[in-house]
Design an enzyme around this catalytic site. Structure first.
Site, PDB file in Angstrom:
ATOM      1  N   LYS A  87     -18.893  -4.279   7.412  1.00  0.00           N
ATOM      2  CA  LYS A  87     -17.715  -5.127   7.194  1.00  0.00           C
ATOM      3  C   LYS A  87     -17.044  -5.443   8.524  1.00  0.00           C
ATOM      4  O   LYS A  87     -16.923  -4.586   9.386  1.00  0.00           O
ATOM      5  CB  LYS A  87     -16.701  -4.428   6.275  1.00  0.00           C
ATOM      6  N   HIS A  95       0.836  -1.206   0.000  1.00  0.00           N
ATOM      7  CA  HIS A  95       0.000   0.000   0.000  1.00  0.00           C
ATOM      8  C   HIS A  95       0.870   1.253   0.000  1.00  0.00           C
ATOM      9  O   HIS A  95       0.627   2.196  -0.757  1.00  0.00           O
ATOM     10  CB  HIS A  95      -0.883   0.052   1.258  1.00  0.00           C
ATOM     11  N   ARG A 138      -1.663  -5.865  -8.317  1.00  0.00           N
ATOM     12  CA  ARG A 138      -0.651  -6.893  -8.098  1.00  0.00           C
ATOM     13  C   ARG A 138      -0.579  -7.865  -9.262  1.00  0.00           C
ATOM     14  O   ARG A 138       0.437  -8.504  -9.469  1.00  0.00           O
ATOM     15  CB  ARG A 138      -0.947  -7.649  -6.806  1.00  0.00           C
ATOM     16  N   SER A 147      -3.427  -7.462   2.646  1.00  0.00           N
ATOM     17  CA  SER A 147      -3.768  -7.366   4.066  1.00  0.00           C
ATOM     18  C   SER A 147      -4.333  -8.682   4.578  1.00  0.00           C
ATOM     19  O   SER A 147      -4.002  -9.126   5.682  1.00  0.00           O
ATOM     20  CB  SER A 147      -4.788  -6.247   4.292  1.00  0.00           C
TER      21      SER A 147
END
Length: 161
Positions: free
Chosen positions: A41, A17, A90, A127
């Protein structure tokens, strides 16, 4: 002023990040790291904890600030007069996930999405993976800033009790 937003959940922030934020800061006059606040969430860290970790991790970057947001990222971009959303990729899976969102965001507003490829050394880091490896006792040094790693290990230990 050309302002960009780097949105994410940052639960927790990783070196991947931070690489994207630093690179965006070289392109734009100001970068706002936008921490998504979604009460539905289930996150390991609270929004305030994630914001604090990001503020510490980006303290050396003069024209980067951190803010929380709720709702659509394009509405947040309008509120702060941002011209772009910066997303790190990514691999092809990230692109396939992010492209429809970028197209919808463009449909909703004039905000452009800029994709930056993740650095090769960070291509495998997420993460979710960091949390999973740390929860199973793996060493995540070098994947997250040291203060974040310490906070992550403390939180996982608290949850394990």
């Amino acid at each position: 002023m050309r302002r960009a937003v780097c949105p994410g959940s940052y639960d927790p922030v990783t070196h991947g990040h931070l690489d994207i934020v630093r690179r965006a800061a070289r392109i734009f006059d100001e970068v706002v790291v936008a921490v998504g606040v979604n009460p539905s969430k289930n996150r390991l860290f609270t929004p305030d904890e994630r914001i604090a970790m990001l503020e510490e991790a980006t303290a050396d970057l003069g024209h980067v600030r951190v803010a929380g947001f709720e709702g659509l990222i394009v509405d947040f971009c309008r509120e702060i007069d941002a011209v772009a959303i910066v997303k790190g990729l990514r691999g092809s899976g990230d692109y396939e996930y992010e492209l429809p969102m970028a197209q919808m965001n463009r449909h909703l507003t004039e905000v452009e999405t800029v994709f930056l490829p993740g650095a090769v050394g960070n291509a495998f880091v997420s993460s979710s993976l960091v949390k999973e490896v740390a929860a199973l006792g793996g060493d995540v040094r070098g994947l997250v800033p040291e203060p974040v790693r310490e906070q992550l290990l403390r939180r996982l230990a608290e949850r394990g009790r």
